[in-house]
Write an enzyme that holds these catalytic residues in place. Structure first.
Site, PDB file in Angstrom:
ATOM      1  N   ASN A  17       0.865  -1.179   0.000  1.00 55.64           N
ATOM      2  CA  ASN A  17       0.000   0.000   0.000  1.00 55.64           C
ATOM      3  C   ASN A  17       0.903   1.231   0.000  1.00 55.64           C
ATOM      4  O   ASN A  17       1.466   1.589   1.028  1.00 55.64           O
ATOM      5  CB  ASN A  17      -0.910  -0.015   1.241  1.00 55.64           C
ATOM      6  CG  ASN A  17      -1.770   1.237   1.325  1.00 55.64           C
ATOM      7  OD1 ASN A  17      -1.813   2.041   0.397  1.00 55.64           O
ATOM      8  ND2 ASN A  17      -2.466   1.414   2.443  1.00 55.64           N
ATOM      9  N   GLU A  38      -5.604  -5.076  10.560  1.00 57.72           N
ATOM     10  CA  GLU A  38      -4.579  -4.027  10.634  1.00 57.72           C
ATOM     11  C   GLU A  38      -4.916  -3.108  11.809  1.00 57.72           C
ATOM     12  O   GLU A  38      -5.652  -2.117  11.656  1.00 57.72           O
ATOM     13  CB  GLU A  38      -4.538  -3.241   9.319  1.00 57.72           C
ATOM     14  CG  GLU A  38      -3.452  -2.187   9.319  1.00 57.72           C
ATOM     15  CD  GLU A  38      -3.146  -1.658   7.924  1.00 57.72           C
ATOM     16  OE1 GLU A  38      -2.186  -2.151   7.326  1.00 57.72           O
ATOM     17  OE2 GLU A  38      -3.852  -0.777   7.446  1.00 57.72           O
ATOM     18  N   HIS A  78      -9.584   1.273   4.799  1.00 52.98           N
ATOM     19  CA  HIS A  78      -8.322   1.573   5.488  1.00 52.98           C
ATOM     20  C   HIS A  78      -8.573   2.598   6.591  1.00 52.98           C
ATOM     21  O   HIS A  78      -9.348   3.543   6.418  1.00 52.98           O
ATOM     22  CB  HIS A  78      -7.280   2.092   4.491  1.00 52.98           C
ATOM     23  CG  HIS A  78      -5.900   2.075   5.075  1.00 52.98           C
ATOM     24  ND1 HIS A  78      -5.468   3.035   5.955  1.00 52.98           N
ATOM     25  CD2 HIS A  78      -4.886   1.190   4.946  1.00 52.98           C
ATOM     26  CE1 HIS A  78      -4.227   2.745   6.333  1.00 52.98           C
ATOM     27  NE2 HIS A  78      -3.852   1.625   5.737  1.00 52.98           N
ATOM     28  N   SER A  90       3.247  -1.952  10.410  1.00 52.64           N
ATOM     29  CA  SER A  90       4.698  -1.971  10.686  1.00 52.64           C
ATOM     30  C   SER A  90       5.390  -3.275  10.299  1.00 52.64           C
ATOM     31  O   SER A  90       6.266  -3.752  11.010  1.00 52.64           O
ATOM     32  CB  SER A  90       4.965  -1.635  12.155  1.00 52.64           C
ATOM     33  OG  SER A  90       4.551  -0.322  12.449  1.00 52.64           O
ATOM     34  N   GLU A  95      -6.915   5.023   7.612  1.00 51.03           N
ATOM     35  CA  GLU A  95      -6.633   6.428   7.270  1.00 51.03           C
ATOM     36  C   GLU A  95      -7.815   7.061   6.541  1.00 51.03           C
ATOM     37  O   GLU A  95      -8.103   8.247   6.709  1.00 51.03           O
ATOM     38  CB  GLU A  95      -5.333   6.515   6.442  1.00 51.03           C
ATOM     39  CG  GLU A  95      -4.119   6.299   7.342  1.00 51.03           C
ATOM     40  CD  GLU A  95      -2.922   5.649   6.666  1.00 51.03           C
ATOM     41  OE1 GLU A  95      -2.888   5.585   5.428  1.00 51.03           O
ATOM     42  OE2 GLU A  95      -2.021   5.199   7.403  1.00 51.03           O
ATOM     43  N   GLY A 124      -0.484   5.509  17.259  1.00 53.82           N
ATOM     44  CA  GLY A 124      -0.441   4.506  18.327  1.00 53.82           C
ATOM     45  C   GLY A 124       0.954   4.233  18.812  1.00 53.82           C
ATOM     46  O   GLY A 124       1.737   5.144  19.069  1.00 53.82           O
ATOM     47  N   LYS A 156       0.026   4.231  -0.345  1.00 56.57           N
ATOM     48  CA  LYS A 156      -0.653   5.433   0.161  1.00 56.57           C
ATOM     49  C   LYS A 156      -0.450   6.595  -0.832  1.00 56.57           C
ATOM     50  O   LYS A 156      -0.496   6.344  -2.036  1.00 56.57           O
ATOM     51  CB  LYS A 156      -0.175   5.748   1.580  1.00 56.57           C
ATOM     52  CG  LYS A 156      -0.298   4.496   2.481  1.00 56.57           C
ATOM     53  CD  LYS A 156      -0.131   4.745   3.930  1.00 56.57           C
ATOM     54  CE  LYS A 156      -0.260   3.422   4.687  1.00 56.57           C
ATOM     55  NZ  LYS A 156      -0.182   3.557   6.121  1.00 56.57           N
TER      56      LYS A 156
HETATM   57  P1  13P Z   1       2.994   0.585   7.741  1.00 50.68           P
HETATM   58  O1  13P Z   1       3.486  -0.695   7.133  1.00 50.68           O
HETATM   59  O2  13P Z   1       3.790   1.785   7.337  1.00 50.68           O
HETATM   60  O3  13P Z   1       2.797   0.467   9.209  1.00 50.68           O
HETATM   61  O4  13P Z   1       1.544   0.854   7.118  1.00 50.68           O
HETATM   62  C1  13P Z   1       0.605  -0.137   7.236  1.00 50.68           C
HETATM   63  C2  13P Z   1      -0.549   0.239   6.431  1.00 50.68           C
HETATM   64  O5  13P Z   1      -1.267   1.179   6.749  1.00 50.68           O
HETATM   65  C3  13P Z   1      -0.812  -0.558   5.233  1.00 50.68           C
HETATM   66  O6  13P Z   1      -2.101  -0.388   4.797  1.00 50.68           O
END
Ligand code: 13P
Length: 253
Positions: free
Chosen positions: A8, A165, A89, A212, A91, A175, A10
């Site tokens: 992802n 997730e 997601h 992570s 976000e 977090g 983003k």
């Molecule tokens: P990270 O791997 O940077 O923690 O992001 C996870 C994420 O949001 C994948 O959708």
């Protein structure tokens, strides 16, 4: 069964040339690359092995198009080569106010038009602090609301990938900034699988973990057979790091 690794990206990277470079380095079996939608066409034209996914889609799918400013339809995504879409997601829930109801509409529509859905669920830090029972209840509510009406689309369950997730484990989140323990992730994933069977008699494509994931922890995470893959954020933006993740994952059954 082989593990699935989903990148992802983003809102990254900042240029098309960088996106192409990254996609070429990430093009491997068992990988889905989810770039920003503006790069989908270009990346589709260079990928030879990996699948392509979008990070969101609108629920209405009028053909040839409709009056929904700013939105991208399922058919548009499919034409640009995307076979997958990330929905729910955290976000998008946080910054775009996406609710379980909105996510449900998108999910049912995407599945009906045979787009593979990567559905994200997971609890925030405040719930995590209350303990595993609270986390399970939170995830259960998200899951049941997001999957409302799935009974009519059971044959499409093969196109559903569930991602546990936890919000607190996302590196850029609010977090802890570190991954869940593999034991806890496995316990939550087992719980999700159990729910899918008892509530819907649903056997989905895969249930994976996100938050992570790096080359340093991916082996320990994926060694749990119930964790069928990983959704990778920031580590998928570093070509060498992501290659390591893919390699490690390909060595685990
Ligand atoms: P990270 O791997 O940077 O923690 O992001 C996870 C994420 O949001 C994948 O959708």
């Amino acid at each position: 069964m082989s593990k699935l690794i989903i990148a992802n990206w983003k809102m990254n990277p900042s240029s098309e040339s960088e996106a192409i470079r990254l996609a070429k380095a990430s093009d491997a079996k068992g990988v889905v690359i989810c770039p920003p939608s503006i790069f989908l066409n270009q990346i589709h034209s260079i990928l030879k092995i990996a699948d392509l996914g979008a990070q969101d889609v609108f629920w209405e799918n009028p053909i040839p198009g409709g009056a929904f400013t700013g939105e991208v339809s399922i058919s548009m995504l499919k034409k640009s080569g995307a076979s997958h879409v990330i929905l729910g997601h955290s976000e998008r829930r946080r910054y775009l106010n996406e609710t379980d109801e909105i996510i449900n509409k998108k999910l049912l529509s995407a599945l009906a038009f045979e787009l593979k859905v990567i559905l994200c669920i997971g609890e925030p830090i405040s719930i995590k602090k209350e303990g595993i029972l609270a986390a399970k209840n939170f995830v259960k509510k998200q899951l049941l609301k997001s999957l409302a009406g799935i009974e009519n689309l059971k044959t499409q369950a093969k196109n559903l990938i569930l991602t546990y997730e936890p919000v607190w484990a996302i590196s850029a989140g609010l977090g802890t900034g570190h991954a869940d323990t593999p034991e806890n992730a496995a316990a939550m994933i087992n719980y999700i699988k159990e729910l899918l069977v008892t509530r819907y008699s649903l056997s989905v494509n895969k249930v994976i973990y996100g938050g992570s994931v790096t080359s340093a922890n991916v082996a320990r995470i994926l060694e749990y057979k119930e964790i069928e893959g990983a959704l990778v954020g920031s580590a998928s933006l570093k070509a060498e790091e992501f290659k390591k993740i893919i390699k490690i994952s390909s060595q685990i059954q």
